[in-house]
Design a protein around this motif. Structure first.
Motif, PDB file in Angstrom:
ATOM      1  N   ASN A 277      -5.792  -7.940  -0.719  1.00  0.00           N
ATOM      2  CA  ASN A 277      -6.186  -7.470   0.614  1.00  0.00           C
ATOM      3  C   ASN A 277      -4.977  -7.366   1.543  1.00  0.00           C
ATOM      4  O   ASN A 277      -4.859  -6.413   2.327  1.00  0.00           O
ATOM      5  CB  ASN A 277      -7.215  -8.419   1.230  1.00  0.00           C
ATOM      6  N   TYR A 278      -4.101  -8.340   1.439  1.00  0.00           N
ATOM      7  CA  TYR A 278      -2.878  -8.355   2.253  1.00  0.00           C
ATOM      8  C   TYR A 278      -2.008  -7.137   1.918  1.00  0.00           C
ATOM      9  O   TYR A 278      -1.529  -6.423   2.809  1.00  0.00           O
ATOM     10  CB  TYR A 278      -2.131  -9.652   1.971  1.00  0.00           C
ATOM     11  N   ARG A 279      -1.821  -6.884   0.634  1.00  0.00           N
ATOM     12  CA  ARG A 279      -1.009  -5.745   0.183  1.00  0.00           C
ATOM     13  C   ARG A 279      -1.616  -4.427   0.656  1.00  0.00           C
ATOM     14  O   ARG A 279      -0.896  -3.537   1.155  1.00  0.00           O
ATOM     15  CB  ARG A 279      -0.906  -5.770  -1.341  1.00  0.00           C
ATOM     16  N   GLU A 280      -2.916  -4.286   0.513  1.00  0.00           N
ATOM     17  CA  GLU A 280      -3.584  -3.050   0.935  1.00  0.00           C
ATOM     18  C   GLU A 280      -3.438  -2.818   2.436  1.00  0.00           C
ATOM     19  O   GLU A 280      -3.286  -1.681   2.889  1.00  0.00           O
ATOM     20  CB  GLU A 280      -5.062  -3.099   0.548  1.00  0.00           C
ATOM     21  N   ALA A 281      -3.484  -3.895   3.206  1.00  0.00           N
ATOM     22  CA  ALA A 281      -3.317  -3.762   4.654  1.00  0.00           C
ATOM     23  C   ALA A 281      -1.928  -3.234   4.987  1.00  0.00           C
ATOM     24  O   ALA A 281      -1.769  -2.347   5.843  1.00  0.00           O
ATOM     25  CB  ALA A 281      -3.568  -5.105   5.341  1.00  0.00           C
ATOM     26  N   LYS A 282      -0.920  -3.756   4.317  1.00  0.00           N
ATOM     27  CA  LYS A 282       0.455  -3.314   4.567  1.00  0.00           C
ATOM     28  C   LYS A 282       0.615  -1.822   4.267  1.00  0.00           C
ATOM     29  O   LYS A 282       1.312  -1.088   4.985  1.00  0.00           O
ATOM     30  CB  LYS A 282       1.432  -4.118   3.712  1.00  0.00           C
ATOM     31  N   LEU A 283      -0.004  -1.371   3.190  1.00  0.00           N
ATOM     32  CA  LEU A 283       0.154   0.019   2.769  1.00  0.00           C
ATOM     33  C   LEU A 283      -0.436   1.009   3.766  1.00  0.00           C
ATOM     34  O   LEU A 283      -0.049   2.184   3.787  1.00  0.00           O
ATOM     35  CB  LEU A 283      -0.494   0.224   1.397  1.00  0.00           C
ATOM     36  N   LYS A 284      -1.372   0.555   4.601  1.00  0.00           N
ATOM     37  CA  LYS A 284      -2.017   1.458   5.564  1.00  0.00           C
ATOM     38  C   LYS A 284      -1.016   2.107   6.508  1.00  0.00           C
ATOM     39  O   LYS A 284      -1.216   3.241   6.951  1.00  0.00           O
ATOM     40  CB  LYS A 284      -3.082   0.702   6.371  1.00  0.00           C
ATOM     41  N   LEU A 285       0.069   1.392   6.835  1.00  0.00           N
ATOM     42  CA  LEU A 285       1.042   1.947   7.770  1.00  0.00           C
ATOM     43  C   LEU A 285       1.621   3.260   7.252  1.00  0.00           C
ATOM     44  O   LEU A 285       1.897   4.182   8.029  1.00  0.00           O
ATOM     45  CB  LEU A 285       2.164   0.931   8.015  1.00  0.00           C
ATOM     46  N   PHE A 286       1.792   3.365   5.942  1.00  0.00           N
ATOM     47  CA  PHE A 286       2.457   4.525   5.369  1.00  0.00           C
ATOM     48  C   PHE A 286       1.526   5.733   5.246  1.00  0.00           C
ATOM     49  O   PHE A 286       1.956   6.811   4.840  1.00  0.00           O
ATOM     50  CB  PHE A 286       3.082   4.142   4.023  1.00  0.00           C
ATOM     51  N   LYS A 287       0.262   5.534   5.621  1.00  0.00           N
ATOM     52  CA  LYS A 287      -0.674   6.656   5.668  1.00  0.00           C
ATOM     53  C   LYS A 287      -0.665   7.324   7.037  1.00  0.00           C
ATOM     54  O   LYS A 287      -1.361   8.317   7.241  1.00  0.00           O
ATOM     55  CB  LYS A 287      -2.087   6.166   5.327  1.00  0.00           C
ATOM     56  N   GLN A 288       0.103   6.772   7.964  1.00  0.00           N
ATOM     57  CA  GLN A 288       0.165   7.346   9.308  1.00  0.00           C
ATOM     58  C   GLN A 288       1.608   7.435   9.797  1.00  0.00           C
ATOM     59  O   GLN A 288       1.919   7.101  10.942  1.00  0.00           O
ATOM     60  CB  GLN A 288      -0.716   6.548  10.278  1.00  0.00           C
ATOM     61  N   ALA A 289       2.485   7.898   8.897  1.00  0.00           N
ATOM     62  CA  ALA A 289       3.900   8.065   9.235  1.00  0.00           C
ATOM     63  C   ALA A 289       4.436   9.341   8.603  1.00  0.00           C
ATOM     64  O   ALA A 289       3.996   9.751   7.525  1.00  0.00           O
ATOM     65  CB  ALA A 289       4.704   6.862   8.749  1.00  0.00           C
ATOM     66  N   ASP A 290       5.399   9.959   9.290  1.00  0.00           N
ATOM     67  CA  ASP A 290       6.019  11.188   8.781  1.00  0.00           C
ATOM     68  C   ASP A 290       7.120  10.900   7.773  1.00  0.00           C
ATOM     69  O   ASP A 290       7.302  11.641   6.806  1.00  0.00           O
ATOM     70  CB  ASP A 290       6.599  11.996   9.944  1.00  0.00           C
ATOM     71  N   LYS A 291       7.886   9.827   8.023  1.00  0.00           N
ATOM     72  CA  LYS A 291       8.993   9.462   7.150  1.00  0.00           C
ATOM     73  C   LYS A 291       8.912   7.970   6.859  1.00  0.00           C
ATOM     74  O   LYS A 291       8.239   7.230   7.575  1.00  0.00           O
ATOM     75  CB  LYS A 291      10.339   9.805   7.808  1.00  0.00           C
ATOM     76  N   ALA A 292       9.617   7.537   5.818  1.00  0.00           N
ATOM     77  CA  ALA A 292       9.548   6.126   5.447  1.00  0.00           C
ATOM     78  C   ALA A 292      10.920   5.589   5.072  1.00  0.00           C
ATOM     79  O   ALA A 292      11.805   6.331   4.632  1.00  0.00           O
ATOM     80  CB  ALA A 292       8.577   5.930   4.284  1.00  0.00           C
ATOM     81  N   VAL A 293      11.077   4.278   5.261  1.00  0.00           N
ATOM     82  CA  VAL A 293      12.243   3.527   4.803  1.00  0.00           C
ATOM     83  C   VAL A 293      11.709   2.421   3.909  1.00  0.00           C
ATOM     84  O   VAL A 293      10.827   1.660   4.315  1.00  0.00           O
ATOM     85  CB  VAL A 293      13.030   2.931   5.991  1.00  0.00           C
ATOM     86  N   VAL A 294      12.248   2.329   2.691  1.00  0.00           N
ATOM     87  CA  VAL A 294      11.666   1.432   1.691  1.00  0.00           C
ATOM     88  C   VAL A 294      12.742   0.565   1.043  1.00  0.00           C
ATOM     89  O   VAL A 294      13.814   1.062   0.657  1.00  0.00           O
ATOM     90  CB  VAL A 294      10.931   2.247   0.600  1.00  0.00           C
ATOM     91  N   ASN A 295      12.448  -0.717   0.909  1.00  0.00           N
ATOM     92  CA  ASN A 295      13.317  -1.665   0.225  1.00  0.00           C
ATOM     93  C   ASN A 295      13.148  -1.486  -1.283  1.00  0.00           C
ATOM     94  O   ASN A 295      12.125  -1.882  -1.850  1.00  0.00           O
ATOM     95  CB  ASN A 295      12.970  -3.088   0.649  1.00  0.00           C
ATOM     96  N   ALA A 296      14.142  -0.919  -1.930  1.00  0.00           N
ATOM     97  CA  ALA A 296      14.050  -0.661  -3.371  1.00  0.00           C
ATOM     98  C   ALA A 296      14.130  -1.939  -4.197  1.00  0.00           C
ATOM     99  O   ALA A 296      13.824  -1.926  -5.393  1.00  0.00           O
ATOM    100  CB  ALA A 296      15.166   0.296  -3.796  1.00  0.00           C
ATOM    101  N   ASP A 297      14.527  -3.054  -3.576  1.00  0.00           N
ATOM    102  CA  ASP A 297      14.618  -4.329  -4.291  1.00  0.00           C
ATOM    103  C   ASP A 297      13.300  -5.094  -4.296  1.00  0.00           C
ATOM    104  O   ASP A 297      13.203  -6.160  -4.896  1.00  0.00           O
ATOM    105  CB  ASP A 297      15.695  -5.220  -3.653  1.00  0.00           C
ATOM    106  N   ASP A 298      12.281  -4.556  -3.619  1.00  0.00           N
ATOM    107  CA  ASP A 298      11.011  -5.264  -3.473  1.00  0.00           C
ATOM    108  C   ASP A 298       9.933  -4.627  -4.338  1.00  0.00           C
ATOM    109  O   ASP A 298       9.911  -3.400  -4.544  1.00  0.00           O
ATOM    110  CB  ASP A 298      10.568  -5.256  -2.011  1.00  0.00           C
ATOM    111  N   VAL A 299       9.011  -5.452  -4.802  1.00  0.00           N
ATOM    112  CA  VAL A 299       7.972  -4.993  -5.722  1.00  0.00           C
ATOM    113  C   VAL A 299       7.084  -3.919  -5.105  1.00  0.00           C
ATOM    114  O   VAL A 299       6.607  -3.015  -5.812  1.00  0.00           O
ATOM    115  CB  VAL A 299       7.116  -6.191  -6.205  1.00  0.00           C
ATOM    116  N   LEU A 300       6.852  -3.961  -3.798  1.00  0.00           N
ATOM    117  CA  LEU A 300       5.976  -2.977  -3.172  1.00  0.00           C
ATOM    118  C   LEU A 300       6.666  -1.630  -2.992  1.00  0.00           C
ATOM    119  O   LEU A 300       6.003  -0.602  -2.821  1.00  0.00           O
ATOM    120  CB  LEU A 300       5.486  -3.486  -1.809  1.00  0.00           C
ATOM    121  N   GLY A 301       7.995  -1.621  -3.076  1.00  0.00           N
ATOM    122  CA  GLY A 301       8.735  -0.399  -2.846  1.00  0.00           C
ATOM    123  C   GLY A 301       8.323   0.735  -3.769  1.00  0.00           C
ATOM    124  O   GLY A 301       8.099   1.872  -3.331  1.00  0.00           O
TER     125      GLY A 301
END
Length: 502
Positions: free
Chosen positions: A224-248
């Motif tokens: 549930n925590y992970r899914e909540a975090k992912l919601k931000l990327f459904k309402q953004a034009d561009k993204a910055v992602v940590n390639a060293d992290d599992v969610l990246g």
């Protein structure tokens, strides 16, 4: 603002009862702040339901009441025919929609960045604000460290610890636009995303820092925590992602817009890397490389994890259209972040580090950095946070055990809990809680003083966790607290001064 609701549909609703038009002067979700002309949204929180405070809102002058309880809205309209009662499907969604419209969608006039992640949100947001300001783009910031304009910290008491509720948030955007800010960066917590506080906002950039278990007292499961975090990327034009992290990798697989990735590992595929990271007493030198171009920089920050945070901020500025050389030049001038590896020097040359590390992962990273400073005793202040997940507390102790010469266990934000209960929960994570190097204190001020009293010349004193908006949360009240003030008073009372460094 005079609003005729059936004609000017500023948010989704099911039915309007009573008077169809009203003069709205403010938006509130706390009945205590209701006043003449207020629109009161009956939002449900963790401990209270706005439905229970409708009468108080009416007594204080609210002219519009918004609720999911259609039956009660209809009944109240018969008792107060001159007022407006609106039934909605979701009060939080309605509050977000109405707030945006009421404040003229001011967020659309800003280069808007949202930062999410378990650790590093405040630091990354602060770095972004600082870099943009140096680049000449006036930027404000919203988050755990308070509300900031491009020039100063503003006297605004947040409605929540990190991300304000929608009415407050859009009011801040409106004030930013009115006072000439051209950008805003905000921390977006998982709880805020789940509670629709940023519903309807389209971010120019969404930033991902990292992910590890947190807020289980709210989300219940890591999924549930992970899914909540992912919601931000459904309402953004561009993204910055940590390639060293599992969610990246997961974000990269689903995000349709332009993405910039960053890494501290040259073997990991990313758009920008940092390496040859070398710490000193005044900052950290590193080589930053992008598209085959490598540049040596000296940054006024400490800790490898903060170099990663710098990269996140650099990528955000690159998304804003600035060149890498200009952004890195600005990064060398960033301002230090309050309470994030903030160093205060004692007169006896104690190195006092104030750092918000409040998760096992963040604490581990902090202790790793301190370990690099060989030969210095470490006094660690380890906190249990009463308003957070109790199951995390023993893991904090397990992370710290054997890695400091003295450990002072205490309490941050006890909430409605007795401090000793929280302390006992932390102590349960030690294999040897009876070890004489482990002591306790019932509150943060007492713990800071005890940690300082255990230190001597050349020691490192780590004051972890910390305040939210400059206060401790105790039984529903925000009690002002400043580690810096306690440190200053301690040294004055013990006959020696202290000076602040980076």
């Amino acid at each position: 603002m005079y609003i005729h609701f059936p004609e000017n549909k500023m948010f989704d609703y099911i039915e309007v009862y009573g008077r169809g038009a009203a003069e709205v002067t403010s938006i509130v979700f706390d009945s205590r702040k209701s006043q003449k002309g207020a629109a009161f949204f009956c939002m449900k929180g963790l401990n209270q339901d706005g439905e229970a405070f409708i009468d108080e809102a009416l007594q204080k002058g609210s002219t519009v009441i918004v609720s999911q309880n259609g039956k009660r809205m209809k009944e109240l309209s018969l008792s107060y025919p001159a007022l407006t009662f609106i039934e909605v499907l979701n009060t939080r969604t309605a509050a977000a929609q109405f707030s945006a419209a009421f404040y003229h969608n001011s967020c659309r006039d800003l280069f808007l960045t949202g930062v999410t992640g378990t650790n590093g949100k405040t630091t990354v947001a602060s770095y972004i604000r600082s870099i943009l300001n140096v680049l000449g783009l006036p930027a404000g910031m919203i988050g755990t460290n308070g509300i900031w304009s491009s020039r100063e910290k503003l006297p605004f008491r947040g409605s929540t610890p990190t991300t304000p509720e929608a009415p407050d948030l859009h009011r801040i955007f409106s004030e930013y636009a009115e006072h000439g800010e051209k950008a805003a960066v905000m921390e977006v917590s998982s709880i805020a995303l789940d509670q629709k506080r940023v519903e309807g906002i389209q971010f120019d950039v969404a930033v991902h820092t990292n992910l590890s278990p947190e807020h289980m007292e709210y989300h219940k499961t890591f999924e549930n925590y992970r899914e909540a975090k992912l919601k931000l990327f459904k309402q953004a034009d561009k993204a910055v992602v940590n390639a060293d992290d599992v969610l990246g990798a997961e974000i990269l697989s689903v995000f349709p817009g332009r993405v910039l990735t960053y890494s501290l590992n040259r073997d990991v595929q990313a758009d920008i890397h940092a390496y040859a990271i070398t710490p000193s007493e005044t900052g950290t030198s590193a080589v930053i490389e992008m598209n085959g171009h490598a540049q040596h920089v000296f940054l006024p920050v400490f800790g490898e994890y903060n170099i990663a945070n710098i990269l996140a901020a650099v990528c955000t500025a690159l998304h804003g259209g600035y060149s890498l050389s200009r952004v890195l030049e600005a990064a060398e001038k960033i301002e230090p972040v309050e309470g994030r590896f903030q160093v205060v020097w004692g007169k006896e040359k104690q190195k006092i580090i104030i750092d918000y590390a409040h998760t096992p992962t963040a604490l581990d990273q902090l202790l790793r950095e301190v370990k690099k400073q060989n030969g210095r005793r470490v006094i660690l202040m380890l906190m249990g946070i009463g308003i957070r997940d109790f199951s995390k507390m023993p893991r904090m102790a397990a992370t710290a055990e054997g890695r400091a010469d003295q450990i002072v266990v205490s309490v941050d934000h006890p909430g409605d809990h007795e401090p000793q209960v929280i302390i006992d929960q932390v102590l349960s994570g030690f294999r040897h809680p009876e070890d004489p190097s482990i002591s306790t204190a019932l509150n943060r001020e007492e713990a800071v003083r005890k940690a300082l009293s255990l230190s001597s010349e050349g020691d490192i004193v780590l004051l972890t966790s910390g305040c939210i908006n400059g206060a401790q949360i105790v039984k529903g009240q925000s009690i002002p607290h400043s580690d810096e003030k306690v440190i200053e008073e301690y040294f004055e009372q013990n006959g020696c001064g202290q000076q602040r460094s980076i």
